[in-house]
Design a protein around this motif. Structure first.
Motif, short mmCIF file in Angstrom:
data_model
loop_
_atom_site.label_atom_id
_atom_site.label_comp_id
_atom_site.label_asym_id
_atom_site.label_seq_id
_atom_site.Cartn_x
_atom_site.Cartn_y
_atom_site.Cartn_z
N ASP A 1 -6.72 -1.91 -3.81
CA ASP A 1 -5.84 -2.49 -2.79
C ASP A 1 -6.58 -3.63 -2.11
O ASP A 1 -7.82 -3.68 -2.14
N GLU A 2 -5.86 -4.55 -1.51
CA GLU A 2 -6.47 -5.74 -0.87
C GLU A 2 -7.27 -6.56 -1.87
O GLU A 2 -8.28 -7.17 -1.52
N SER B 1 0.84 -1.21 0.00
CA SER B 1 0.00 0.00 0.00
C SER B 1 0.86 1.25 0.00
O SER B 1 0.56 2.23 -0.67
MG LIG Z 1 -1.80 -2.80 2.43
#
Ligand SMILES: [Mg+2]
Ligand SMILES: Nc1ncnc2c1ncn2[C@@H]1O[C@H](COP(=O)(O)OP(=O)(O)OP(=O)(O)O)[C@@H](O)[C@H]1O
Length: 268
Positions: A132-133, A59
């Motif tokens: 993200d994720e 991230s």
């Molecule tokens: Mg992350």
């Protein structure tokens, strides 16, 4: 006690913090290659992949490389994915695009397309969807996600997508049903664990953010952080901060391997 280690070492702020400003992010080799992959993916309007273990710095790397895109040229739609349905995915996009109402799936898709088309054609900006994720995403969402990238009978690459997540993201993309999305992938980057030498540089870098210009970590302590964390950054942060606390308790201005070992008993 945890705050008094800062006073003991004369630090201006919390050590190994998560709240890093852009200038405090260390430009690692991984970040340099992610930047190149991002540029390539954006150029083609395709899909790019970033994988890495928990706490490897995905991230942060994304945040850093996206901050390098000019805000007048690029509109970034950043979504932290969940394990919900495609409807929930579209809802996240709609909320990120700051479009008030949602409606049924067809309406949501129409509105998202409209917003992207307007951004590209009227505002003359490029758009990038960052997920993200992404390893949390369900297979049935992957099966459908490519359709949102299709404009003018799939002839206009107006919505490049960057997917970031744990390595099982690759497994999900290998499924037959994920093929249409996977076939659009043009770049893959994996966040490697830091080497011993990079870990030393990383620890020194984080110390300097707190105003400490000297190395407080003995060689054996650096090795212990490197081994204990497996080269993963979040774990290294916890070990290194815990070791600073333990050294301060010992009234030692130098952190040794025993301090790191003590810290390791308190974290996962
Ligand atoms: Mg992350
Ligand atoms: N390039 C960097 N420079 C300085 N610190 C970093 C860097 N990358 C990561 N970190 C530190 O490591 C921590 C963990 O990084 P990050 O949250 O980006 O990992 P992640 O791979 O996204 O984790 P997760 O798998 O849990 O989502 C950050 O909070 C930050 O303190």
């Amino acid at each position: 006690m945890s705050a008094s280690y800062r006073t003991f070492f004369g630090m201006t702020k919390e050590a190994f913090d998560t709240d890093l400003s852009m200038k405090d992010i260390l430009e690692t080799q991984d970040i340099v290659s992610i930047k190149q992959s991002l540029d390539f993916t954006l150029q083609l309007g395709a899909v790019g992949l970033i994988t890495g273990e928990v706490g490897s710095g995905k991230s942060t790397a994304l945040r850093y490389v996206l901050s390098r895109l000019h805000p007048s040229e690029y509109k970034t739609i950043w979504i932290t994915a969940c394990s919900g349905s495609i409807l929930e995915f579209y809802r996240l996009m709609i909320s990120e695009l700051q479009m008030g109402e949602t409606g049924c799936k067809a309406v949501m898709i129409r509105n998202i397309r409209k917003a992207i088309r307007e951004t590209v054609l009227e505002k003359k900006m490029k758009v990038v969807l960052v997920v993200d994720e992404a390893s949390l995403i369900r297979l049935e969402v992957f099966a459908e996600l490519h359709t949102i990238t299709q404009f003018e009978q799939d002839s206009k690459p107006w919505l490049p997508i960057i997917l970031a997540g744990r390595s099982n993201l690759i497994d999900k993309l290998m499924y037959q049903t994920s093929r249409p999305l996977a076939s659009r992938i043009v770049s893959r980057s994996h966040m490697e664990q830091l080497s011993r030498q990079e870990m030393e540089q990383y620890l020194l870098h984080h110390l300097s953010i707190t105003g400490i210009k000297t190395n407080l970590f003995e060689d054996t302590a650096i090795t212990a952080v490197h081994q204990g964390s497996g080269g993963l950054l979040r774990k290294a942060n916890h070990l290194a901060r815990g070791a600073l606390v333990a050294a301060a308790r010992d009234k030692s201005m130098i952190v040794n391997a025993d301090h790191v070992r003590l810290a390791s008993t308190e974290i996962f």
